[in-house]
Design a protein around this motif. Sequence first.
Motif, short mmCIF file in Angstrom:
data_model
loop_
_atom_site.label_atom_id
_atom_site.label_comp_id
_atom_site.label_asym_id
_atom_site.label_seq_id
_atom_site.Cartn_x
_atom_site.Cartn_y
_atom_site.Cartn_z
N THR A 154 2.82 15.61 5.74
CA THR A 154 2.69 15.41 4.29
C THR A 154 1.62 14.38 3.92
OG1 THR A 154 4.32 13.66 3.87
CG2 THR A 154 5.15 15.93 3.92
N HIS A 155 1.12 13.62 4.90
CA HIS A 155 0.06 12.67 4.59
C HIS A 155 -1.28 13.16 5.11
CE1 HIS A 155 3.18 10.13 3.26
NE2 HIS A 155 3.69 9.93 4.45
N VAL A 211 -4.36 0.13 7.42
CA VAL A 211 -5.25 0.42 6.31
C VAL A 211 -6.65 -0.10 6.58
CG1 VAL A 211 -5.67 0.09 3.87
CG2 VAL A 211 -3.36 0.42 4.70
N PRO A 221 -7.13 13.70 -2.05
CA PRO A 221 -7.26 14.04 -0.64
C PRO A 221 -8.71 14.28 -0.23
CG PRO A 221 -5.52 15.32 -1.65
CD PRO A 221 -6.20 14.60 -2.75
N THR A 225 -4.82 12.19 3.12
CA THR A 225 -4.63 11.51 1.83
C THR A 225 -5.03 10.05 1.97
OG1 THR A 225 -2.37 10.92 2.37
CG2 THR A 225 -2.69 12.93 1.10
N PRO A 226 -5.61 9.50 0.92
CA PRO A 226 -5.96 8.08 0.98
C PRO A 226 -4.72 7.20 0.80
CG PRO A 226 -6.65 9.05 -1.10
CD PRO A 226 -6.03 10.14 -0.33
N VAL A 227 -4.90 5.92 0.98
CA VAL A 227 -3.84 4.95 0.72
C VAL A 227 -4.19 4.25 -0.58
CG1 VAL A 227 -2.82 2.79 1.53
CG2 VAL A 227 -3.37 4.59 3.16
N HIS A 270 0.83 -1.20 0.00
CA HIS A 270 0.00 0.00 0.00
C HIS A 270 0.87 1.25 0.00
CE1 HIS A 270 -3.17 -2.70 0.78
NE2 HIS A 270 -2.84 -2.95 2.03
N ILE A 271 0.34 2.30 -0.62
CA ILE A 271 1.11 3.54 -0.63
C ILE A 271 0.27 4.67 -0.06
CG2 ILE A 271 2.20 5.27 -2.12
CD1 ILE A 271 2.65 2.69 -3.99
N GLN A 272 0.78 5.28 0.99
CA GLN A 272 0.10 6.44 1.56
C GLN A 272 0.44 7.62 0.67
OE1 GLN A 272 -1.60 6.92 4.95
NE2 GLN A 272 -2.22 8.66 3.70
N LEU A 273 -0.56 8.25 0.10
CA LEU A 273 -0.30 9.35 -0.83
C LEU A 273 0.18 10.58 -0.08
CD1 LEU A 273 -3.36 8.85 -3.18
CD2 LEU A 273 -1.08 7.92 -3.39
N ASN A 274 0.87 11.42 -0.81
CA ASN A 274 1.49 12.60 -0.22
C ASN A 274 0.75 13.86 -0.67
OD1 ASN A 274 3.37 14.83 0.18
ND2 ASN A 274 4.85 13.24 0.66
N LEU A 275 0.52 14.76 0.27
CA LEU A 275 -0.22 15.98 -0.05
C LEU A 275 0.56 16.90 -0.99
CD1 LEU A 275 -1.63 16.95 3.44
CD2 LEU A 275 -3.00 16.52 1.42
N PHE A 276 1.86 16.94 -0.79
CA PHE A 276 2.63 17.98 -1.47
C PHE A 276 3.36 17.47 -2.71
CE2 PHE A 276 2.25 19.16 2.96
CZ PHE A 276 1.63 20.39 2.83
N ASN A 280 -5.41 5.37 6.17
CA ASN A 280 -4.71 4.95 7.36
C ASN A 280 -5.63 5.26 8.54
OD1 ASN A 280 -3.09 4.68 9.60
ND2 ASN A 280 -1.30 5.59 8.63
N TYR A 303 -4.91 8.00 11.13
CA TYR A 303 -5.11 9.40 10.78
C TYR A 303 -6.57 9.81 10.97
CZ TYR A 303 -0.45 9.32 8.65
OH TYR A 303 0.90 9.22 8.42
N TYR A 341 1.30 0.70 7.91
CA TYR A 341 0.03 1.41 7.80
C TYR A 341 -1.09 0.63 8.46
CZ TYR A 341 2.53 3.59 3.91
OH TYR A 341 3.44 4.21 3.12
N LEU A 359 -3.11 16.88 7.16
CA LEU A 359 -2.84 18.27 7.49
C LEU A 359 -3.98 18.78 8.36
CD1 LEU A 359 -1.59 21.03 5.15
CD2 LEU A 359 -3.79 21.38 6.21
N THR A 390 1.39 19.48 9.51
CA THR A 390 1.24 18.38 8.54
C THR A 390 2.44 17.47 8.62
OG1 THR A 390 0.99 17.81 6.22
CG2 THR A 390 2.28 19.76 6.69
N ILE A 422 -7.23 17.67 6.40
CA ILE A 422 -7.10 17.05 5.08
C ILE A 422 -6.32 15.76 5.25
CG2 ILE A 422 -6.22 17.34 2.73
CD1 ILE A 422 -8.33 19.36 3.35
#
Lengths: 360, 369
Positions: free
Chosen positions: B174-175, B282, B348, B364-366, A299-305, B322, B325, B280, B177, B172, B362
């Motif tokens: 990055t995953h 998930v 997001p 982000t999904p997995v 699985h990949i946790q997506l990144n906001l930036f 996740n 989060y 994670y 915020l 944040t 905010i």
Amino acid sequence: MGVKTGEVLWQAKQKCPGLVIVPPDFKKYLRFSRMAREIYADYTNQIEAFGIDENWLDVTGAEHISGDGEKIADTIRQRVKSELGVTVSVGVSWNKTFAKLGSDMKKPDAITVISENNFKQKVWPLPVGDLLYVGRATKQKFANRAIFTIGDLAKRNVRDLKLLLGVWGETLWQFANGFDNAPIRQLGEESIVKSVGNSTTTVRDLVNIEDVKLIIYVLAESVAVRLRSHGLKCTTVAISVRNNELISFERQGKISTPTFVSGDIAAKAMELFKANYTWDKPIRSLGVRGADLVTADRHIQLNLFKCDQSDRESLERTIDSLRERFGSYCIQRCAMMIDSNLTGFNPKNDHVIHPVAFTR
Amino acid sequence: MKIFCNRSQLQHAVQTVQKAVASKTPLPILTGIYLEAKNDKLELQATDYEIGISCTIDANIEQPGAIVLSGRYFQEMVRKLPGESIEISTSTEERTIKITAGNSQFNLLSLPAEEFPVLRQINSENPIIVKDYCLRELIKKTVFACANDEARPIFTGGLLEIKDQEIRLVATNTHRLALKKDSLESGSDQMKLIIPAKILSELARLLVGEDAQDVTLSWQKNQVGIAFDNVYIISRLIEGQFPDYNKVIPPSYTTTIEINTDEFLAAVERVSLLAKDGEYNVAKFNFTNDEVIITSNNPDVGKAYETVNATLSGNGLEIAFNAKYIIDILKNIDSENIIFSLNTELSPACITPDNDSNYTYIITPVRTN
């Protein structure tokens, strides 16, 4: 004359003015190495490569067909000489360490037999540095404790050695006493990949960050390709740097998300390099390695930036398939054109040395 | 130096500065608490060069002076001393400090006070004044979203932003915020500071006074000074460019769901018990017209399935997050219902309380395979 491995040509010429220099032909080297392996395969299926031109063969059980170890060694030596025209030196022993040691004792075109009866006379007087895995640093540690020969090491109390070198101390002691019982791998058996790395000694010394960047990108691309082919991603990037005095060091750092994208690996490698090299000497050799491997399909946790990595991942996969069809030079980074002398090598095909899994 | 002071006041002051006492440091002086007595006030200070805290209390001063005491021993001692009044006096020839309370008496070795890096208050021309409950709320609702790993230092702090009579705190990793806004009573110049999460948490811990009070923030270069009540905190700021967080907040959503906060939280917590997969947690969320189906599947352990009633407008959607989060934010929302807004299963999403437009989260999904 005092010319050593790894010395640059002009220095060697200074020491030996009449030196005949033969240009290397790595492809030919690899081809002969492969052909020699085909000969070995006539005698056993347990062939384990040690670097590109050395192999261990376990011929136990083949005695009644081909004779004892010494006999087989001699047959191989003769066949390689007559069929390939090159000489080999063979060490015959009951364990891998001594076999390797024996192959180095008499060169060229020779056979050395180290048996359980004669190893104390043959092996123990040798300097401890001749033993496999005793490098410069270990040798120095041993010298500080008056261990100069392999015999000195063998006769030491194993507990003292453990204090000195940890687990490795015990292993080396076992090697010195001939207690090494590591098996020789079957042909085609591959060990579990723990890290993927490439290194190269460059055609000329690297003198600035631009040179380094080129080489790091070449190496990182190869590491990335190999990670992808194994279906892995790395979470740690390590670099190794060796300067023109052959002093080397390694540094490593974590990256925030696992990757097999060459740009990410190269960027981290550059960051490590910039943080750790002061340019007091030009660089002779560089290595890039990806470690702490995880499977690529997780699985990949997506990144906001950052935009979704999947685009970059499929871009690299596309490049892989292009190269597979049209050759590795069909698509290149622009930077590779700056100094194609320097970057004109393909670490993946030419320089992959299947690592020595000695202690498994 | 010779002073008399109230024990509970001293204990409060020691506890306040204690978080700044350095534990691992090559400089022994930083393991101490600095005490300075003058003008009927006793000031305590501690610093580890990351954060410095000062706290001033009333004291009856017979002889002014400055000393440094071992932070660890002084703090434990003050907590256990009997009686209401404490006497602290120095004897210069022995370099020890005598602490007397009731029938007990201690002699502590002192550290050289002249070596202590005494805090200098920051004087900026336009300090910001903000109410303590407002600042505490800003911190509590965002600081948990900061990153822990030092590889990306910029995200180990919260961005404090002031613009047009509005104060915002953004955090944040990055995953996910978290953004909390509030309005300021008085206008101020624009400014952006990235304050380390550790210091924000510490500040929130100290801002617990019962009466509302003003907190004054002043800053210069890479330092911020925070003053309230009898406390002054000085902290290093994180240097660098905080990415533009406005860009990652989606302008509109195709799906919005209203869910009861407590029910949703409990369900996610239960489902996440089996969601540990690598690093994670998930959990999958299937948003349908009248319910959310939350599932997790760990091949090594088992499966979990739970539904929660919800009101959906827009398209149904299945998306993986996740679970941690989600739990983090639900624990910080006080309203009865939340609004969960989404676009696609790879873009997001946003969680907000239904009654507070100043709080945005905010996530982000997995991407699952």
